[in-house]
Design a protein around this motif. Structure first.
Motif, mmCIF file in Angstrom:
data_model
loop_
_atom_site.group_PDB
_atom_site.id
_atom_site.type_symbol
_atom_site.label_atom_id
_atom_site.label_comp_id
_atom_site.label_asym_id
_atom_site.label_seq_id
_atom_site.Cartn_x
_atom_site.Cartn_y
_atom_site.Cartn_z
ATOM 1 N N THR A 1 61.926 -87.869 36.818
ATOM 2 C CA THR A 1 61.334 -87.765 35.481
ATOM 3 C C THR A 1 62.389 -88.200 34.469
ATOM 4 O O THR A 1 63.545 -87.799 34.575
ATOM 5 C CB THR A 1 60.878 -86.319 35.203
ATOM 6 N N VAL A 2 62.005 -89.001 33.504
ATOM 7 C CA VAL A 2 62.990 -89.561 32.575
ATOM 8 C C VAL A 2 63.139 -88.759 31.282
ATOM 9 O O VAL A 2 64.101 -88.930 30.552
ATOM 10 C CB VAL A 2 62.670 -91.034 32.228
ATOM 11 N N ASP A 3 62.171 -87.899 31.003
ATOM 12 C CA ASP A 3 62.242 -87.089 29.780
ATOM 13 C C ASP A 3 61.421 -85.818 29.978
ATOM 14 O O ASP A 3 60.761 -85.635 31.000
ATOM 15 C CB ASP A 3 61.765 -87.883 28.558
ATOM 16 N N SER A 4 61.466 -84.941 28.994
ATOM 17 C CA SER A 4 60.781 -83.652 29.134
ATOM 18 C C SER A 4 59.264 -83.803 29.222
ATOM 19 O O SER A 4 58.605 -83.021 29.909
ATOM 20 C CB SER A 4 61.167 -82.705 27.995
ATOM 21 N N ALA A 5 58.703 -84.814 28.571
ATOM 22 C CA ALA A 5 57.250 -85.036 28.665
ATOM 23 C C ALA A 5 56.866 -85.402 30.102
ATOM 24 O O ALA A 5 55.865 -84.904 30.632
ATOM 25 C CB ALA A 5 56.815 -86.129 27.703
ATOM 26 N N LYS A 6 57.669 -86.266 30.743
ATOM 27 C CA LYS A 6 57.408 -86.639 32.139
ATOM 28 C C LYS A 6 57.643 -85.447 33.077
ATOM 29 O O LYS A 6 56.934 -85.289 34.067
ATOM 30 C CB LYS A 6 58.286 -87.819 32.561
ATOM 31 N N GLU A 7 58.635 -84.618 32.760
ATOM 32 C CA GLU A 7 58.874 -83.412 33.552
ATOM 33 C C GLU A 7 57.641 -82.526 33.538
ATOM 34 O O GLU A 7 57.170 -82.076 34.583
ATOM 35 C CB GLU A 7 60.067 -82.622 33.004
ATOM 36 N N ASP A 8 57.147 -82.252 32.315
ATOM 37 C CA ASP A 8 55.965 -81.393 32.164
ATOM 38 C C ASP A 8 54.762 -81.978 32.894
ATOM 39 O O ASP A 8 54.011 -81.252 33.554
ATOM 40 C CB ASP A 8 55.628 -81.184 30.688
ATOM 41 N N LEU A 9 54.570 -83.288 32.775
ATOM 42 C CA LEU A 9 53.436 -83.947 33.419
ATOM 43 C C LEU A 9 53.551 -83.871 34.945
ATOM 44 O O LEU A 9 52.581 -83.543 35.630
ATOM 45 C CB LEU A 9 53.347 -85.407 32.963
ATOM 46 N N ALA A 10 54.736 -84.140 35.474
ATOM 47 C CA ALA A 10 54.931 -84.080 36.928
ATOM 48 C C ALA A 10 54.688 -82.671 37.453
ATOM 49 O O ALA A 10 53.989 -82.484 38.457
ATOM 50 C CB ALA A 10 56.331 -84.555 37.294
ATOM 51 N N VAL B 1 69.244 -87.979 36.151
ATOM 52 C CA VAL B 1 67.824 -88.083 35.821
ATOM 53 C C VAL B 1 67.149 -86.888 36.486
ATOM 54 O O VAL B 1 67.240 -86.728 37.700
ATOM 55 C CB VAL B 1 67.209 -89.401 36.342
ATOM 56 N N PRO B 2 66.501 -86.034 35.705
ATOM 57 C CA PRO B 2 65.857 -84.859 36.293
ATOM 58 C C PRO B 2 64.799 -85.256 37.320
ATOM 59 O O PRO B 2 64.274 -86.362 37.314
ATOM 60 C CB PRO B 2 65.211 -84.169 35.087
ATOM 61 N N GLU B 3 64.504 -84.302 38.177
ATOM 62 C CA GLU B 3 63.573 -84.552 39.262
ATOM 63 C C GLU B 3 62.724 -83.308 39.473
ATOM 64 O O GLU B 3 63.240 -82.202 39.584
ATOM 65 C CB GLU B 3 64.406 -84.863 40.509
ATOM 66 N N ALA B 4 61.407 -83.495 39.516
ATOM 67 C CA ALA B 4 60.498 -82.402 39.846
ATOM 68 C C ALA B 4 60.370 -82.361 41.359
ATOM 69 O O ALA B 4 60.404 -83.394 42.025
ATOM 70 C CB ALA B 4 59.137 -82.624 39.201
ATOM 71 N N VAL B 5 60.231 -81.171 41.907
ATOM 72 C CA VAL B 5 60.082 -81.014 43.352
ATOM 73 C C VAL B 5 58.965 -80.019 43.626
ATOM 74 O O VAL B 5 58.758 -79.077 42.865
ATOM 75 C CB VAL B 5 61.409 -80.561 44.007
ATOM 76 N N GLY B 6 58.227 -80.270 44.689
ATOM 77 C CA GLY B 6 57.165 -79.370 45.121
ATOM 78 C C GLY B 6 56.989 -79.465 46.621
ATOM 79 O O GLY B 6 57.419 -80.426 47.258
ATOM 80 N N VAL B 7 56.343 -78.454 47.190
ATOM 81 C CA VAL B 7 56.099 -78.381 48.626
ATOM 82 C C VAL B 7 54.589 -78.310 48.839
ATOM 83 O O VAL B 7 53.905 -77.517 48.182
ATOM 84 C CB VAL B 7 56.787 -77.143 49.248
ATOM 85 N N PHE B 8 54.091 -79.111 49.775
ATOM 86 C CA PHE B 8 52.650 -79.185 50.026
ATOM 87 C C PHE B 8 52.327 -78.767 51.452
ATOM 88 O O PHE B 8 53.067 -79.074 52.388
ATOM 89 C CB PHE B 8 52.139 -80.602 49.752
ATOM 90 N N ASP B 9 51.197 -78.059 51.589
ATOM 91 C CA ASP B 9 50.773 -77.544 52.887
ATOM 92 C C ASP B 9 49.892 -78.505 53.673
ATOM 93 O O ASP B 9 49.569 -78.239 54.822
ATOM 94 C CB ASP B 9 50.014 -76.224 52.713
ATOM 95 N N SER B 10 49.470 -79.606 53.045
ATOM 96 C CA SER B 10 48.619 -80.559 53.765
ATOM 97 C C SER B 10 48.861 -81.966 53.254
ATOM 98 O O SER B 10 49.276 -82.167 52.110
ATOM 99 C CB SER B 10 47.137 -80.206 53.608
ATOM 100 N N PHE B 11 48.602 -82.930 54.118
ATOM 101 C CA PHE B 11 48.724 -84.327 53.729
ATOM 102 C C PHE B 11 47.727 -84.662 52.628
ATOM 103 O O PHE B 11 48.054 -85.408 51.706
ATOM 104 C CB PHE B 11 48.504 -85.239 54.942
ATOM 105 N N GLU B 12 46.538 -84.095 52.696
ATOM 106 C CA GLU B 12 45.493 -84.414 51.721
ATOM 107 C C GLU B 12 45.888 -84.012 50.304
ATOM 108 O O GLU B 12 45.695 -84.781 49.359
ATOM 109 C CB GLU B 12 44.164 -83.750 52.118
#
Length: 192
Positions: free
Chosen positions: A163-172, A15-26
């Motif tokens: 993400t379960v499909d390409s639409a969810k990937e794009d949205l995430a 199942v694909p997974e989007a990943v990101g890094v954030f600089d603040s808790f907010e």
């Protein structure tokens, strides 16, 4: 000198997974709230595990967020919102106050005790317990803040979203980038 991590077996799912890094808790919290409003389950959202989980799975070597984004052995943890931490603090403080008050009431509710004596006993018994509860609640809140501060100091707070499909990937990806997520991308697997 680094120690070797405890041997373990990581399970992966296709199942694909989007990943990101954030600089603040907010910004992280805002992204998670938007992900939840967009239909992502809280079970689809994970963060990097704490120091103890890191040591257990990866050893005691220095780590940086960029090194762990696509590392399948990176330990995962659930997101805890500020609201949930507030509820926890209230429950700890209130629980200790209630316990102290209940003990005092049991001791004072005899046929010979007066209402004024019982109220005084509750205040005397509940007060110190409430103080202890407040101190424990503050410690829990500080642990929560330290968890995020450690991650920010090591390159940012990691967030993974199944993400379960390409639409969810794009949205995430759109949501993560919309909340200042850095190095946002998708990999083709998720930790099982």
């Amino acid at each position: 000198m680094t120690t070797d991590p405890t041997p373990h077996h990581t399970t992966f799912i296709n199942v694909p997974e989007a990943v990101g890094v954030f600089d603040s808790f907010e910004t992280l919290q805002a992204a998670i709230y938007d992900l939840r409003m967009a239909g992502f389950s809280r079970l689809d959202i994970s963060l990097l595990g704490g120091k103890e989980a890191m040591k257990e799975k990866l050893g005691s070597s220095y780590w940086h967020a960029a090194d762990l984004e696509d590392n399948p052995d990176a330990p995962r943890a659930a997101f805890v919102s500020e609201e949930a931490m507030g509820e926890l603090e209230g429950a700890i403080g209130g629980g200790f106050f209630f316990l102290g008050s209940a003990i005092a009431m049991m001791a004072m509710l005899t046929p010979a005790s007066t209402v004024a004596t019982s109220i005084a006993a509750i205040a005397i018994g509940g007060g110190p317990a409430a103080v202890l509860g407040t101190l424990l609640a503050r410690r829990a809140d500080q642990h929560h803040k330290d968890y995020y501060a450690d991650q920010i100091a090591n390159g940012g707070i990691l967030l993974w979203v199944r993400t379960v499909d390409s639409a969810k990937e794009d949205l995430a990806v759109k949501i993560l980038k919309g909340h200042s997520g850095k190095d946002v991308h998708v990999h083709a697997w998720s930790e099982g």
